[in-house]
Design an enzyme around this catalytic site. Structure first.
Site, PDB file in Angstrom:
ATOM      1  CE  LYS A 273      54.035  39.587  12.817  1.00  0.00           C
ATOM      2  NZ  LYS A 273      55.262  40.386  13.302  1.00  0.00           N
TER       3      LYS A 273
HETATM    4  C1  LIG Z   1      56.526  40.873  12.459  1.00  0.00           C
HETATM    5  C2  LIG Z   1      56.474  41.171  11.163  1.00  0.00           C
HETATM    6  C3  LIG Z   1      57.876  41.124  10.494  1.00  0.00           C
HETATM    7  C4  LIG Z   1      58.863  39.827  10.949  1.00  0.00           C
HETATM    8  O1  LIG Z   1      58.797  38.856  11.672  1.00  0.00           O
HETATM    9  P1  LIG Z   1      59.502  38.432  12.379  1.00  0.00           P
HETATM   10  O2  LIG Z   1      58.899  37.006  12.058  1.00  0.00           O
HETATM   11  O3  LIG Z   1      59.264  38.760  13.621  1.00  0.00           O
HETATM   12  O4  LIG Z   1      60.924  38.371  11.701  1.00  0.00           O
HETATM   13  C5  LIG Z   1      57.153  41.345   9.292  1.00  0.00           C
HETATM   14  N1  LIG Z   1      56.615  42.003   8.768  1.00  0.00           N
HETATM   15  C6  LIG Z   1      55.524  42.896   9.644  1.00  0.00           C
HETATM   16  C7  LIG Z   1      54.774  43.536   9.194  1.00  0.00           C
HETATM   17  C8  LIG Z   1      56.091  42.438  11.008  1.00  0.00           C
HETATM   18  O5  LIG Z   1      54.428  42.989  11.465  1.00  0.00           O
END
Ligand SMILES: *Cc1c(COP(=O)(O)O)cnc(C)c1O
Length: 397
Positions: free
Chosen positions: A186
């Protein structure tokens, strides 16, 4: 998008503070921690970043969605409306609570279509969850209108849109509750981590207790705390929070780099008449974590996507046949491949997915190509990439 590309001394310094005192947990151990409260400090930073009264850090973005829904009282038998184009975490987080994921079409924003949402509302609907995909957003005013008209929650999954804004407000701070992820890919990362943001004090208190086994966090003797209601463990560790604390301070720099790289490529592609870009609602500013563009049809998009791969243009995807982000390949969901029994009402809703008409989503996703914008590219890298992309697209139209 990924903050991990620029991991460095600041991150190491924050983590070393934690290693130095050895308190890896975010709660308690006041005497040992030499004044270091990384999770608390990160929550304070994020309140500013996301212009929200309350922030609760949790262990992941998926946990953030479950905790946000639970904090607002969504659970067994409640319907949560979500888009066909998202990450699998959306339905995982809903189903974790025994709630029913109701999938609906996206529109040319690549996010929830407000009209499709309106049609999907039933007396059992408790929440509309808009997923701000690939750095941009749905029609927030229209979605808010539907939510208010039916007295249901508007929850924002802004995991992929850190730094994007709508009418001056950070994405994630507009819904009744917002969810963020700080996983390794992210815009800013903790390694693993997530956050629930809200201006509602009750939801916040619920999220705070629920994510730590129901602990009320009153006083300074953890063992003597009471548990007003049932909870789980979705805590973040101090080590993870320390990484995030360094990264959040670099967010303005990350966003600036993203924006610059995004615009070099966008400007180059916009010279091709057949290329169009996703609609960004009026008043919206993308985070520029991804550049999304459309080609005339699925056939051309497939051809271009393949040619990109063969010619070294990486991190670009057509999601039509993607396992993780689009409904067409979510066979494990449609066939309810669960390790444990799932309630009849959830199974009944999921069984409709084989037959439902998602041609509107297919139309938008089929033509789309989504390119990750990296932070580590040099200006020459970006220009060369843009030049190559234009050439490949023209050759494959
Ligand atoms: C990455 C992501 C998540 C989940 O996040 P994690 O920290 O990997 O559990 C949820 N929704 C979206 C749109 C994402 O891109």
């Amino acid at each position: 998008m990924p903050g991990f590309e620029l991991f460095g001394d600041l991150e190491r310094e924050e983590v070393n503070d934690v290693l130095d005192n050895g308190v890896l947990m975010r709660y308690g151990f006041d005497g040992m921690r030499k004044g270091h409260w990384k999770a608390k400090a990160l929550e304070t930073e994020l309140k500013n970043t996301f212009q929200s009264k309350h922030v609760q850090l949790v262990s992941s973005g998926t946990a953030a969605v479950s905790v946000a829904l639970a904090a607002a009282g969504v659970g067994a038998g409640d319907e949560v409306i979500m888009p066909t184009f998202t990450f699998v975490a959306s339905f995982e987080a809903i189903m974790m609570l025994g709630a029913i994921p109701v999938l609906v079409d996206i529109d040319d924003t690549l996010c929830l279509d407000p009209q499709a949402v309106e049609k999907a509302i039933t007396p059992k609907t408790k929440a509309i969850m808009v997923v701000q995909m690939c750095g941009s957003m749905g029609d927030m005013d229209a979605l808010r209108k539907v939510a208010n008209a039916h007295k249901v929650l508007l929850v924002e999954d802004a995991c992929q849109a850190i730094g994007g804004t709508y009418k001056g407000k950070p994405l994630g701070s507009i819904g009744d509750l917002g969810c963020f992820s700080f996983d390794f890919v992210k815009t800013i990362t903790c390694g693993e981590g997530g956050a629930v943001v809200t201006n509602n004090h009750t939801y916040y208190t619920n999220a705070d207790h629920f994510s730590d086994h129901g602990h009320d966090h009153v006083g300074n003797d953890r063992g003597a705390e009471t548990h007003p209601f049932l909870g789980y463990n979705f805590r973040i560790s101090e080590l993870h929070a320390a990484v995030g604390l360094a990264q959040v301070k670099r967010l303005p720099e990350f966003l600036q780099i993203q924006n610059k790289n995004f615009n070099i490529i966008r400007d180059a592609l916009s010279q091709i008449p057949e290329v169009t870009f996703r609609r960004v609602p009026k008043g919206g500013e993308e985070s520029c974590a991804f550049l999304n563009f459309s080609l005339p049809n699925l056939e051309i998009a497939t051809r271009v996507s393949k040619a990109f791969k063969e010619n070294g243009v990486d991190v670009c995807w057509n999601y039509y046949n993607n396992n993780w982000h689009y409904i067409r390949k979510w066979h494990h969901l449609k066939d309810v491949k669960s390790l444990y029994p799932i309630s009849e009402e959830v199974k009944k809703e999921l069984s409709t997915l084989h037959e439902r008409d998602f041609s509107k989503s297919d139309y938008h996703i089929g033509r789309n190509i989504s390119c990750l914008i990296k932070l580590s590219w040099t200006e020459d890298d970006v220009k060369e990439r843009a030049f190559k992309m234009v050439k490949i697209i023209k050759e494959n139209l």
